[in-house]
Design a protein around this motif. Structure first.
Motif, short mmCIF file in Angstrom:
data_model
loop_
_atom_site.label_atom_id
_atom_site.label_comp_id
_atom_site.label_asym_id
_atom_site.label_seq_id
_atom_site.Cartn_x
_atom_site.Cartn_y
_atom_site.Cartn_z
N PRO A 155 7.94 2.29 -2.85
CA PRO A 155 8.79 2.18 -1.53
C PRO A 155 9.46 2.25 -1.26
N ARG B 274 1.84 5.02 1.22
CA ARG B 274 3.08 4.92 0.20
C ARG B 274 4.29 5.28 0.54
N GLY C 102 8.21 4.96 1.54
CA GLY C 102 9.14 5.33 1.03
C GLY C 102 10.23 5.78 2.02
#
Length: 305
Positions: free
Chosen positions: A162, A232, A236
């Motif tokens: 990320p 996740r 990011g």
């Protein structure tokens, strides 16, 4: 996710003047402490404003409306961008641009077309020259026709963590024009424009590639891990906004107008959920939940969904 190794590229020791001859700079952060800002110019925490793109005519019209009030000194516009190629489908590997018009539906092609055509009309500098002098080969696939995942950013987006989305490229001294009309009637109104900095931020690509062509950018940036892990994926995007807001704060922008980074077609199965969560993600960044109180560095922050 704020504890991975540091690789600081963007110098935040001072403001980036609008007339800086180096128009394009990179902001890269891998942990919150990478970003070193001067003391906040305000002790008032700005509140996020959310507007609908359809009702406001997109980020360009929001920016123009603010500029015409005369109350804001330096407007920054964040553009959701492809990490594989500057200007998305409009940017070609030979340093030229194509299909510049006002009917694009993706943020990068839409705002990019507006910027390059406005500059061409107002400064008589050819769009190809502006492209080459600013964003061409600043990021993207190193081997355009290849099948590898090597990018100029040094990130393999098929396996990226990320915080590797903590990248943004800021271009100073740009102009965007008013957008009029809808659909095929949409057009840029070059007589009405405003000065701004543009920030190109990258979001994970989790839209399963339909092309099996090995050189396909969609295939070479697809993250299967993020496609099945929403948290996740959202992390990011948080890092993408962190980098974008950091770049704007470093450049002295007092207004940040944000495109919906990561909420377009490449969000695949997470598109609806991330669109709903973007106000929370940006709001948390503004209030300092991720280590930097960005809300103290701007007088207006507007998310255009």
């Amino acid at each position: 996710f704020l504890s991975l190794p540091v690789n600081l590229v963007f110098d935040c020791s001072g403001n980036l003047p609008m007339a800086d001859p180096i128009r394009t700079r990179r902001a890269q952060y891998r942990q919150a402490s990478d970003l070193q800002l001067d003391y906040p110019p305000s002790d008032r925490m700005v509140q996020l404003e959310v507007v609908e793109a359809a009702s406001q005519g997109g980020v360009s019209n929001v920016g123009l409306q603010l500029y015409e009030t005369g109350a804001y000194a330096h407007i920054g516009v964040v553009v959701s961008s492809s990490p594989a190629c500057p200007m998305g489908a409009c940017g070609l590997s030979n340093g030229t641009v194509t299909a510049l018009h006002a009917q694009h539906r993706n943020s990068e092609e839409d705002v990019g077309s507006n910027w390059l055509l406005t500059e061409e009309h107002e400064t008589e500098t050819q769009a190809n020259m502006v492209y080459q002098d600013t964003v061409f080969e600043r990021w993207g696939m190193r081997n355009v026709e290849g099948a590898d995942h090597d990018t100029l950013q040094g990130v393999d987006y098929t396996t990226a963590a990320p915080n590797e989305y903590g990248d943004a490229f800021i271009v100073a001294s740009c102009r965007l024009s008013q957008v009029a009309g809808v659909g095929l009637e949409r057009q840029f109104v070059y007589g009405r424009s405003f000065p701004c900095s543009l920030v190109f931020a990258f979001a994970p690509n989790i839209n399963f590639p339909t092309s099996r062509r090995r050189s396909s950018f969609q295939l070479r940036t697809y993250s299967s891990a993020m496609a099945v892990d929403y948290e996740r994926f959202a992390a990011g995007i948080t890092w993408a906004y962190f980098a974008a807001l950091g770049a704007l704060a470093c450049s002295g922008c007092d207004v940040a107008i944000l495109s919906a980074v990561g909420a377009g077609p490449n969000a695949g199965p997470h598109r609806i959920r991330i669109r709903n969560d973007l106000p929370v993600i940006v709001g948390n960044l503004l209030n300092g939940s991720y280590g930097v109180p960005f809300g103290l560095y701007f007088t207006r922050v507007i998310l255009v969904l």
